[in-house]
Structures are given as structure tokens and as C-alpha cells.
Design a protein around this motif. Sequence first.
Motif, short mmCIF file in Angstrom:
data_model
loop_
_atom_site.label_atom_id
_atom_site.label_comp_id
_atom_site.label_asym_id
_atom_site.label_seq_id
_atom_site.Cartn_x
_atom_site.Cartn_y
_atom_site.Cartn_z
N THR A 157 0.83 -1.20 0.00
CA THR A 157 0.00 0.00 0.00
C THR A 157 0.87 1.26 0.00
O THR A 157 2.04 1.23 0.36
N LYS A 158 0.26 2.37 -0.38
CA LYS A 158 0.98 3.63 -0.51
C LYS A 158 1.22 4.28 0.84
O LYS A 158 0.65 3.89 1.86
N THR A 159 2.06 5.30 0.83
CA THR A 159 2.32 6.07 2.03
C THR A 159 1.11 6.93 2.37
O THR A 159 0.27 7.22 1.52
N LEU A 160 1.02 7.33 3.63
CA LEU A 160 -0.08 8.17 4.09
C LEU A 160 0.08 9.57 3.52
O LEU A 160 1.11 10.21 3.68
N GLN A 161 -0.97 10.05 2.85
CA GLN A 161 -0.92 11.33 2.15
C GLN A 161 -1.82 12.36 2.84
O GLN A 161 -2.77 12.01 3.54
#
Length: 476
Positions: free
Chosen positions: A228-232
Motif C-alpha cells: 500500500t501507498k504512504t499516508l498522504q
Amino acid sequence: MKYLKLFLILPFIFLFGSCSDDSDEFIHDQDYDISFEITSADSFKRSGTFVKTSNQEYIDAYYEWNWGDGSNKEKLVSDTTGHIFLGTDSIFEVTLELHDQFTGQLLTSTTDTLDFNEYISAPPFDVEVSTFALGTWDTDISWNYLDNSQDDVYATYLTLALDSNYSSLINVIEGTTSSDAEEDVEVARSGLDSYTFKNLEAETTYYFKVRLEELNGPSSILKGSFTTKTLQSPEVVISYESMGNAISVYARSNNYLNTDSATIDHEFTIATTPALEKISTENGITKYFKPIGSDATFTITESTTGRPTNITSPAGTDTYSDQNISVFYTQSTSSGQDLPLSGTVYSQLYYYQGNYVLYIGDSNNTPVFNSEGIHITFGASLPAVGNFNLNSGNTKLINNAVGSGSPIGLIGSAGINSYKLKIFSIETDIITAAVNNDADFNSEQHKLVFNDQSVSTSYLATIDELSLKSTSAGNP
């Protein structure tokens, strides 16, 4: 005499002892004939079918299966028994045991080897992973059926885990919001070609397994992983023109979708500078009043909910800069006759017959009582900050093309309980305000509807939304 009695009972003692020894020999000292066969196995489902083939029945004894996979032993109920094997091994030593009914003592046993490698057949469906739509808190995976066999799939099963051995399981349906996780969960009684995992953690690698089952047949297994992606920071999207006298704001989420999604357990927190009054929240869009003539900054954070440890994103911000206009409005008409607001619209206070009057119209000159446009009479003094009630007596529309310019008042309209002008501020005699009715529906909250049968039986004019900042009238 006593020796005679002893002599008479001795034969019975010997007879009893002889019978007891024969029974024990029958149970424990005889040869046993037990056997079984492995009649079928499925390497995809990790299951096997076993049939007891020996016909000899033994009194006061029972059969028990030892599957060799660490699971509990299982008493034989019928000659044919099925079992799904635990773990990831391919070879298992399966044992059929015979036990004494009363003591549980093992009388005899027989063992055979199940090797799943000997039962591997071609998977029924030829599939491969096609795309990933990665988000921070959700991810969509999809796969292709290379042999166009999707309609032949009986059911789709999914497994999600934090490791490639699928020992640290994650709930397939609810993600990390639930501690109840299982392997091989049926998600559809059909052949899916995509699935969205929800409520995941940011920057985490997950391992998935898709099992596509053929009806009464084998399965195809598809495995893979994603991170999953980093927290934006949520992307803040604001709109003023499209919402008329109010400003709207929403945020694009940390999920992979472009807009807020109800599938993710999360919430947005919105702060405004300066503080603005919230009108409504609907379909992920929050609507505020923003007085004309001022800038507004929106700061939004996004937080997970319902998890053992919830996290909050960095803040996203956006600022709406004032467009340096004094009036913003939208209008709709019926009967094909427009409102007399065709060019640049101005808002001014003027003083007439001892009353303050707010004028909204095309003229930038000092208005008079019969100037084309809208006239709102406040009275001998300016109103206070808050809601000012509008009615057919104090709010008039003048259109020279209708009734020779005779004033046309407000008329009651379905869904509007009372017309109101919300006054945000009064600085000396400069008024910042917007229409904000007491209405049953959001669509009626900012309307002004004009009609007067004594002036025209056909004219009906509507302003959908109106926001203004007046210029000074000067002291009377």
C-alpha cells in the motif's frame, strides 16, 4: 465336611478362570485384519477421500483416523471418510487405528502415504494478475481469464495475509477493523475478475490468494502481493461559483479512488479560517456560507476509524481568494421572461422615505425606488447581524417589461417555510449577506420566488442563490 465343600466348588473356579483368559485372548491376542484405500485426492483443495476396505468387525473395539497433519484424531463413523489437510506440506502419513472400546488401548494400526504431488492435474482455469489499483487504505486487484472460462467458475475464494505462508491472516471483508480472520473465504458464488481489499494499513505489504473453484471439480490458485501507498495529505477541493452564495469543500481520500468512498472506515475533519457557518454535508461535500469580500482557507485531515490503532493524515489545505465582486447570484425563470439582472450586478444601500433599502440590480448609479432590480426595505434603522425575515411586503422586484414596472412581491413556494436574509456583518452601513431560508430541502434554501397576480398572471421569476456585499448609502 469343609474339605468336601471346597472340593465341590473348585471346578467352578477353574472354569471361571478359563473363560476370563479366553476373553482376553480374543480381544488382545488375536490377529487383526484392517485396511483402507486412498480413493481420491485434490491437491488444490488439499483434501482426500479414504475408504476402510476390511470387512471384519470386532466386538468392543472402534476405529480412529490419525491424519498426520497435526489435527485431532477422528473416529470412523462410516466406511468412507473425507479430510482437508492442514499446513502446507505435500506428503502425509495417514493411519487407521483400532482401539479397545473400554480402555482405549491401541490394538493394531495400518498406515499409507498420501502424496499430493501424485494428484496434481492441470488447473481448470488459466488466469493471471492484470492490474493493481493501489491506495493507502485500500487496494483493488484484478485478473484475466486467458481461456475465456470465467462463466465456468462456480465460486471465488480469497485469502489475505501479512506473510507468504498465509499464517498471519487479515479479514478479507473488513480488513484490519476486524480481528476475526479466516483463510479461503467465499466472496462470490460466481467467477469474479477483481476484488477490493478495504481498511488496510499504509506502507504495508500484503499477500493474497485467489481460488477459483469449478463445480464439483478442482480449483485454480492465483497468488501475489502488493504494498500500500504512504499516508498522504487529503487533496482539498473547493468550489464557489458552482454553489452560488455558499462555498463547498470536499477532500479526495487516501484510498485509491478519486473521491471519497463510503467503503473505507475513515472520517474527515475540516477547519476553516476564518470560522464559517456549516450549512450541510451531503455525499461527502460540506457546504459553508462564505461572505463575499473575504478569503477562506480550508484545512482537512483524514483519520481511520474502528481499528485497534487509528492514525491521522497530515493536513491538506487550500485557500479560496475573493474574486472582488459585490454580488453573486444564479437565476432561473418560467414563462420565458428574465429577471432584470442581465449585466454586472451591484448591491447598494439607499435611503427612501425614512427607510433603509437594499438594492440589487444592474445600475451602478445611485438607485431610486423604481430602479429595475430587487428592493429590500429594512426600515428606519439597519438590521442587526443575524437573520432578517423577507416577505411580499418588504421585498419587491421591479421589471419594466412587466406591468409597466409595478413592484412584484415574493410569493410562497413549496418547501420554503419562510424567506430569510442572513446578515453576516454590518460595517458602518456596508452589509454582507446571503439568502438563507428556513426550508425543507437544500434545493429551496437559497431561493427567492417573485409573483404577483395583480401585476401579471403569467410572470414568475426565481433567483436560485444570492450573496452580496453592498456599497455605502451614506448617512441619511
